[in-house]
Design an enzyme around this catalytic site. Structure first.
Site, mmCIF file in Angstrom:
data_model
loop_
_atom_site.group_PDB
_atom_site.id
_atom_site.type_symbol
_atom_site.label_atom_id
_atom_site.label_comp_id
_atom_site.label_asym_id
_atom_site.label_seq_id
_atom_site.Cartn_x
_atom_site.Cartn_y
_atom_site.Cartn_z
ATOM 1 N N LYS A 73 0.842 -1.214 0.000
ATOM 2 C CA LYS A 73 0.000 0.000 0.000
ATOM 3 C C LYS A 73 0.871 1.255 0.000
ATOM 4 C CE LYS A 73 -4.271 -1.162 2.389
ATOM 5 N NZ LYS A 73 -5.040 -1.020 3.628
ATOM 6 N N THR A 112 -14.152 3.032 14.831
ATOM 7 C CA THR A 112 -15.356 2.791 15.635
ATOM 8 C C THR A 112 -15.008 1.827 16.765
ATOM 9 O OG1 THR A 112 -16.659 3.091 13.642
ATOM 10 C CG2 THR A 112 -17.763 2.014 15.488
ATOM 11 N N PHE A 157 -17.963 9.667 9.914
ATOM 12 C CA PHE A 157 -19.297 9.380 9.362
ATOM 13 C C PHE A 157 -19.201 9.398 7.845
ATOM 14 C CE2 PHE A 157 -19.848 11.300 13.521
ATOM 15 C CZ PHE A 157 -20.678 10.381 14.143
ATOM 16 N N LEU A 176 -35.283 5.377 3.284
ATOM 17 C CA LEU A 176 -36.570 4.683 3.296
ATOM 18 C C LEU A 176 -36.712 3.842 2.023
ATOM 19 C CD1 LEU A 176 -39.189 7.300 4.619
ATOM 20 C CD2 LEU A 176 -38.259 5.323 5.823
ATOM 21 N N ALA A 205 -36.904 0.629 0.265
ATOM 22 C CA ALA A 205 -37.085 -0.795 0.566
ATOM 23 C C ALA A 205 -36.296 -1.632 -0.433
ATOM 24 C CB ALA A 205 -38.561 -1.141 0.491
ATOM 25 N N CYS A 231 -19.946 -1.354 7.358
ATOM 26 C CA CYS A 231 -20.298 -0.672 8.621
ATOM 27 C C CYS A 231 -21.577 -1.170 9.266
ATOM 28 C CB CYS A 231 -20.406 0.825 8.372
ATOM 29 S SG CYS A 231 -18.824 1.557 7.953
ATOM 30 N N LYS A 244 -23.432 -1.319 -2.627
ATOM 31 C CA LYS A 244 -24.272 -0.182 -3.025
ATOM 32 C C LYS A 244 -23.607 0.455 -4.238
ATOM 33 C CE LYS A 244 -22.468 3.637 -0.312
ATOM 34 N NZ LYS A 244 -22.748 4.625 0.702
ATOM 35 N N ARG A 291 -17.922 -5.912 0.375
ATOM 36 C CA ARG A 291 -18.047 -6.501 1.713
ATOM 37 C C ARG A 291 -19.518 -6.573 2.137
ATOM 38 N NH1 ARG A 291 -13.758 -3.015 4.928
ATOM 39 N NH2 ARG A 291 -14.298 -1.561 3.280
HETATM 40 C C1 UDX Z 1 -22.669 3.876 6.507
HETATM 41 C C2 UDX Z 1 -23.192 5.200 7.109
HETATM 42 O O1 UDX Z 1 -24.123 5.799 6.211
HETATM 43 C C3 UDX Z 1 -22.032 6.137 7.403
HETATM 44 O O2 UDX Z 1 -22.514 7.321 8.016
HETATM 45 C C4 UDX Z 1 -21.059 5.429 8.329
HETATM 46 O O3 UDX Z 1 -20.002 6.200 8.732
HETATM 47 C C5 UDX Z 1 -20.571 4.139 7.669
HETATM 48 O O4 UDX Z 1 -21.704 3.324 7.364
HETATM 49 P P1 UDX Z 1 -21.964 3.039 4.071
HETATM 50 O O5 UDX Z 1 -21.610 1.743 4.690
HETATM 51 O O6 UDX Z 1 -21.023 3.640 3.072
HETATM 52 O O7 UDX Z 1 -22.126 4.165 5.213
HETATM 53 O O8 UDX Z 1 -23.367 2.860 3.345
HETATM 54 P P2 UDX Z 1 -24.855 3.455 3.415
HETATM 55 O O9 UDX Z 1 -25.065 4.437 2.338
HETATM 56 O O10 UDX Z 1 -25.217 3.868 4.784
HETATM 57 O O11 UDX Z 1 -25.677 2.147 2.985
HETATM 58 C C6 UDX Z 1 -25.572 0.946 3.742
HETATM 59 C C7 UDX Z 1 -26.445 -0.135 3.143
HETATM 60 O O12 UDX Z 1 -27.812 0.172 3.326
HETATM 61 C C8 UDX Z 1 -26.257 -0.364 1.640
HETATM 62 O O13 UDX Z 1 -26.204 -1.759 1.408
HETATM 63 C C9 UDX Z 1 -27.497 0.240 1.026
HETATM 64 O O14 UDX Z 1 -27.862 -0.389 -0.183
HETATM 65 C C10 UDX Z 1 -28.540 -0.012 2.107
HETATM 66 N N1 UDX Z 1 -29.659 0.939 2.101
HETATM 67 C C11 UDX Z 1 -29.434 2.274 2.277
HETATM 68 C C12 UDX Z 1 -30.963 0.475 1.926
HETATM 69 O O15 UDX Z 1 -31.188 -0.743 1.777
HETATM 70 N N2 UDX Z 1 -32.001 1.367 1.945
HETATM 71 C C13 UDX Z 1 -31.806 2.691 2.120
HETATM 72 O O16 UDX Z 1 -32.797 3.442 2.129
HETATM 73 C C14 UDX Z 1 -30.488 3.163 2.286
#
Ligand code: UDX
Length: 431
Positions: A35, A119, A150, A248, A250, A258, A318, A325
């Site tokens: 790295k 965390t 965050f 919200l 679904a 995380c 996402k 992961r």
């Molecule tokens: C999250 C938090 O948002 C962030 O603040 C923290 O510091 C780290 O964890 P992240 O893991 O990048 O961030 O993803 P996030 O956008 O929160 O989405 C998490 C999961 O929830 C994804 O798999 C996403 O597809 C799912 N999701 C999100 C839903 O199923 N529905 C939603 O409405 C929003």
């Protein structure tokens, strides 16, 4: 200011680059030689929107070193961005953090501030400060500050530079002012509190997001049974400012590095105090159920996936990330492969990572960077990630390429009414 960041993973790299962007001189330290060498050669090992641009722009303020070669006299502000993975029982593994703290204790030459971004369970910051007392002398004191991150993948740079809030868990006036100085050019409210509260803010926030997702997924499941439509329901719910419109959506539930880890960690932490967090237990259970909801539905239709050609659209947990992961796709692909399915998978950024886990020469899965090729001659299509490229697919593209047009949309990407105008079997969540 001169700042050292330990742990140049996802959080560490974004943190270092953003601190450099605000004019600090940042030393990036890691134990992984590969790295460090890549960074020295201007190469990034993660994909994150805008990261490469801001990294290159601030290269003159960024220095890279292996932990073993690091000269601790460069700075006396140490940001800790080391990973805190979950152990099998859901507890938080702090062994890598312990190792770096010991290193700081042994090598620091002047009063030092240790900023914990990782965390960590409530009470860890205080424990670290107590542990470091054994290295203190008349001229050497260690102060530990909780400063949770965050960062949401896909918008991490913006989340750091213009975040909703910067949490500073610190009871020492001098240290607090140094933290405010570090962050003075960051465009976010700074909120100072006790270290325990700061540690809790991180868990409480992520668990609340997970709870919100699991809640709306249960309502979606009930919509399916009762004939209501979750899109109409969430749209109307969102007008209430107390509820809000975001988180919200679904679908097949949350994944990533995380939310799954932090829900299990908070469950474990609360149990260790003899308190059962009933809402978080339910959140975890709903997410486990939700992940394979559409697979289970499809199984009723196909009874057997042996030699069935399956198109998979979306591998990452996402959109706008290459991170796989705890991706919902993994859980489903594992089941489909065990059932004997022949998989054709598409993702704009996740193929490299996914194919390391499921290489084509070992598993019945082929990877495509083109959507039409992925769909070609398949009998069923699963959608696991709502990339724009996937949301933009028209019904005609499915019809022209698939052998049988049966779509299980795990992210509600398309207008159901529109899809129903075509000779397509279309299943989604809560509609
Ligand atoms: C999250 C938090 O948002 C962030 O603040 C923290 O510091 C780290 O964890 P992240 O893991 O990048 O961030 O993803 P996030 O956008 O929160 O989405 C998490 C999961 O929830 C994804 O798999 C996403 O597809 C799912 N999701 C999100 C839903 O199923 N529905 C939603 O409405 C929003």
């Amino acid at each position: 200011m001169n700042i050292t960041v330990f742990g140049i993973g996802y959080v560490g790299l974004v943190t270092a680059v953003c601190l450099a962007e605000k004019g600090h001189r940042v030393y990036c330290v890691d134990i992984n030689e590969q790295k460090i060498n890549m960074l020295k050669n201007n190469k990034l090992y993660i994909y994150e929107k805008d990261l490469e641009y801001i990294f290159k722009k601030n290269k003159q303020n960024l220095y890279f070193s292996l932990l073993d070669n690091f000269n601790f006299s460069h700075s006396n502000i140490f940001f800790i961005c080391i990973g805190t993975p979950e152990d099998e029982d859901g507890s938080v593994n702090l062994s890598d953090i312990d190792n770096i703290i010991k290193n700081i204790g042994q090598n620091s030459k002047s009063n030092s501030i240790i900023v914990i971004k990782s965390t960590v369970p409530i009470g860890t910051n205080k424990k670290i400060e107590n542990y470091l007392k054994k290295y203190e002398t008349n001229n050497l004191k260690f102060s530990v500050v909780s400063n949770p991150e965050f960062l949401s993948q896909g918008s991490a740079l913006n989340d750091m530079l213009n975040g909703s809030r910067i949490i500073i868990g610190c009871e020492d006036e001098v240290v607090k002012n140094i933290m405010l100085e570090i962050y003075k050019d960051f465009n976010s409210p700074k909120i100072v509190m006790s270290r325990e509260s700061a540690e809790m803010v991180k868990y409480a926030s992520n668990n609340y997001l997970a709870l919100k997702i699991s809640y709306i997924n249960e309502i979606a499941n009930l919509c399916d049974i009762t004939g209501a439509n979750i899109d109409e329901v969430t749209n109307a719910m969102g007008y209430d400012e107390r509820i809000g419109k975001s988180f919200l959506n679904a679908g097949l539930g949350y994944g990533g590095s995380c939310l799954p880890k932090d829900t299990k960690a908070l469950k474990y932490i609360s149990l260790s105090y003899g308190y059962e967090l009933k809402t978080i237990n339910a959140t975890i259970l709903v997410n486990e159920y939700q992940r394979t909801l559409l697979y289970n539905k499809a199984k009723k239709l196909f009874t057997n996936f042996k030699n069935v050609k399956v198109a998979v659209l979306g591998l990452t947990f996402k959109p706008e990330t290459d991170d796989i992961r705890e991706a919902i796709s993994s859980y489903n692909i594992e089941l489909l492969l065990t059932d004997g399915a022949i998989i054709q998978a598409y993702d704009p950024k996740g193929i490299d990572n996914f194919s390391k886990k499921y290489p084509s020469n070992k598993y019945s899965i082929k990877y495509y960077t083109n959507i039409e090729d992925t769909l070609k001659n398949t009998d069923i299509c699963f959608i696991f990630t709502e990339w724009n490229q996937i949301k933009n697919i028209t019904p005609e593209i499915f019809i022209e390429n698939m052998a049988n047009v049966v779509i299980f949309d795990g992210r509600n990407c398309y207008d159901k009414k529109q899809m129903n105008k075509y000779d397509i079997k279309y299943y989604s969540v809560g509609r």
